[in-house]
Write an enzyme that holds these catalytic residues in place. Structure first.
Site, PDB file in Angstrom:
ATOM      1  N   SER A  11       0.807  -1.319   0.017  1.00 37.03           N
ATOM      2  CA  SER A  11      -0.038  -0.028  -0.252  1.00 37.03           C
ATOM      3  C   SER A  11       0.823   1.238   0.218  1.00 37.03           C
ATOM      4  O   SER A  11       1.997   1.140   0.198  1.00 37.03           O
ATOM      5  CB  SER A  11      -1.055   0.079   1.498  1.00 37.03           C
ATOM      6  N   LYS A  12       0.222   2.358  -0.076  1.00 34.88           N
ATOM      7  CA  LYS A  12       0.896   3.548   0.081  1.00 34.88           C
ATOM      8  C   LYS A  12       1.866   3.759   1.188  1.00 34.88           C
ATOM      9  O   LYS A  12       3.002   4.445   0.835  1.00 34.88           O
ATOM     10  CB  LYS A  12      -0.015   4.913   0.188  1.00 34.88           C
ATOM     11  N   ARG A  13       1.917   3.102   2.204  1.00 35.69           N
ATOM     12  CA  ARG A  13       2.715   3.217   3.352  1.00 35.69           C
ATOM     13  C   ARG A  13       4.053   2.739   2.791  1.00 35.69           C
ATOM     14  O   ARG A  13       5.030   3.191   3.587  1.00 35.69           O
ATOM     15  CB  ARG A  13       2.226   2.181   4.489  1.00 35.69           C
ATOM     16  N   HIS A  14       4.054   1.645   1.847  1.00 31.86           N
ATOM     17  CA  HIS A  14       5.289   1.145   1.473  1.00 31.86           C
ATOM     18  C   HIS A  14       5.942   1.969   0.320  1.00 31.86           C
ATOM     19  O   HIS A  14       7.107   1.735  -0.427  1.00 31.86           O
ATOM     20  CB  HIS A  14       5.257  -0.161   0.751  1.00 31.86           C
ATOM     21  N   GLY A  15       5.367   3.228   0.061  1.00 37.13           N
ATOM     22  CA  GLY A  15       5.943   3.911  -1.275  1.00 37.13           C
ATOM     23  C   GLY A  15       5.012   4.005  -2.127  1.00 37.13           C
ATOM     24  O   GLY A  15       3.898   3.584  -1.947  1.00 37.13           O
TER      25      GLY A  15
END
Ligand code: GLU
Length: 474
Positions: free
Chosen positions: A245-249
């Site tokens: 998800s966005k948390r990973h980039g």
């Protein structure tokens, strides 16, 4: 090498995204695997937009998916086909199934269905349709749906090209809706009719679709159509082993273009998400085509590692011809205010800059001093190295360049050493003020390389300007 087995039908794969958002890494990996499989076997890759969800499907998403596919170089042989333009065909298939008794109209109102589900759940079962209209045989009516008449007994299975044999108990699969009450076909129906009409031989997709596959196999059978082979690819996780998800980039592929990644690196990284070929990490597009096969796709989830992507990007930047990099650089230079520049200077500079570059953003940053008329001085660098104390260094280096030119690096180097000796300072004490004078920065490729790229006239002009700054700095 393309391998087409004799008598086997021509391999045809497809990529059918729903245009409800940008192309994400997972979707791009699915597209890539289908494209590679088709190219490896000398077959066809079909691009289809599953835009039946009219509320969420948007033209802008179609455009951005196409842009991302084009950036990655995933060219398609047919399409894009749009499901929204094929409603008549879906309706025809549904009518045919009803006429043959393979599907039936269902008039059950939503409240009844809700009650059936709740009852099933209360009894510890699955919330399935109870088949009420299955044998009643009501005809079409406003607000009615059409359901597939599934078998109640037996199993539906396939030999998955990634996961091996998979089988589902037919009793677990309820009679799914294939035509909604608003007259639109459901995903299962549309996808199967399309794959039949487009003669798809291999369906390669994420393993979130495994539970859809038995339903779809039953629909192929109901349409008396050959069943393609299926390969379900494990999902992609972030470094912390949770769903990507966005948390990973950034998750949208095209965002990486703007961050200065080369499509070569992105393809390389995407291919390695679940697929391997020995312990090889770096693959050209052709090597991927040559070696790709579903038998080498792992069964476990793949982990996306942004550092690995960056590493591959550095590799591809260092191994790309200067012309290829120069062609990709203008937007990144423009973002720094460098709109017009001498292309020959850029081409000459690139080989000296790439060893220290991981992205095109960085390459533009490194290239800037060579392309602008007047170099932008980093204030700290100027304050430290362009002072009155350094003025003699700049003056004498200017005289040296005047006399020797810039082509003779060995002679210049000897001159720098003599100068350092004369002034009783280290070689760096000569090189650093010159570096700041020529590039505005304290880091650059070798100082003699910088001079060669700039040429004698610009080198002298910059030394002159820096000398003025140094003398007036006091
Ligand atoms: N439109 C579907 C999706 O985006 C495609 C599913 C399939 O490959 O059958 O997941």
């Amino acid at each position: 090498m393309p391998q087409t087995q004799q008598n086997a039908p021509r391999v045809r794969t497809r990529f059918p995204p729903s245009p409800t958002g940008a192309l994400h890494l997972g979707g791009a990996r699915t597209a890539l695997f289908n494209w590679l499989f088709a190219r490896h076997h000398g077959g066809d890759f079909i691009f289809r937009l599953e835009d039946t969800d009219r509320e969420r499907s948007k033209d802008e998403h179609v455009d951005s998916i196409i842009q991302a596919m084009e950036w990655l170089g995933l060219d398609w042989d047919e399409g894009p086909h749009y499901q929204s333009r094929r409603f008549d065909r879906y309706r025809q298939a549904i009518d045919q199934m009803v006429a043959r008794g393979r599907a039936y109209w269902c008039h059950c109102p939503p409240e009844r269905l809700q009650g059936v589900r709740e009852k099933a759940l209360a009894q510890g079962g699955k919330p399935m349709y109870d088949g009420c209209c299955r044998d009643l045989g009501p005809g079409p009516a406003p607000g009615a749906v059409v359901r597939f008449r599934g078998p109640r007994e037996g199993h539906t299975g396939w030999k998955d090209l990634v996961k091996g044999p998979i089988s589902f108990d037919n009793a677990e699969l309820d009679d799914l809706v294939i035509l909604r009450s608003d007259g639109s076909p459901t995903y299962h129906l549309a996808v199967v009719v399309d794959d039949v009409d487009m003669a798809i031989t291999h369906v390669i997709r994420g393993d979130d679709h495994v539970s859809n596959t038995p339903r779809q196999i039953l629909l192929y059978q109901a349409l008396d159509s050959p069943i393609p082979q299926f390969g379900h690819v494990p999902m992609i996780l972030g470094g912390d082993k949770t769903k990507l998800s966005k948390r990973h980039g950034a998750t949208a592929v095209i965002a990486y273009k703007d961050m200065g990644y080369l499509p070569e690196a992105m393809l390389n990284a995407l291919a390695r998400l679940g697929w391997s070929h020995g312990d090889q990490e770096v693959f050209s597009r052709q090597e991927l085509i040559d070696h790709f096969g579903l038998e080498a796709v792992g069964k476990g989830a793949a982990v996306f590692d942004p550092d690995k992507l960056l590493h591959l990007n550095a590799h591809w930047i260092q191994h790309s011809p200067p012309q290829r990099l120069a062609a990709a650089l203008p937007p990144f230079l423009a973002a720094r205010g460098v709109e017009r520049f001498d292309e020959a200077t850029l081409l000459a500079a690139i080989p000296h800059l790439v060893p220290r570059t991981k992205t095109l953003l960085e390459l533009a940053e490194w290239a800037e001093p060579y392309l602008v008329d007047e170099v932008v001085m980093e204030p700290q660098a100027a304050a430290k190295f362009l002072t009155a104390a350094q003025a003699p260094v700049l003056e004498r280096v200017a005289a040296m360049v005047e006399r020797l030119g810039v082509a003779e690096s060995a002679a210049l180097e000897a001159g720098f050493k003599d100068l350092a000796g004369d002034l009783g300072i280290k070689l760096g004490g000569v090189a650093q003020p010159v570096r700041v004078a020529l590039t505005g920065r304290t880091a650059s490729p070798g100082i003699f390389e910088v001079m060669v790229i700039l040429g004698q006239a610009r080198t002298l002009a910059r030394l002159g300007r820096a000398l003025k700054m140094a003398t007036s700095a006091g």
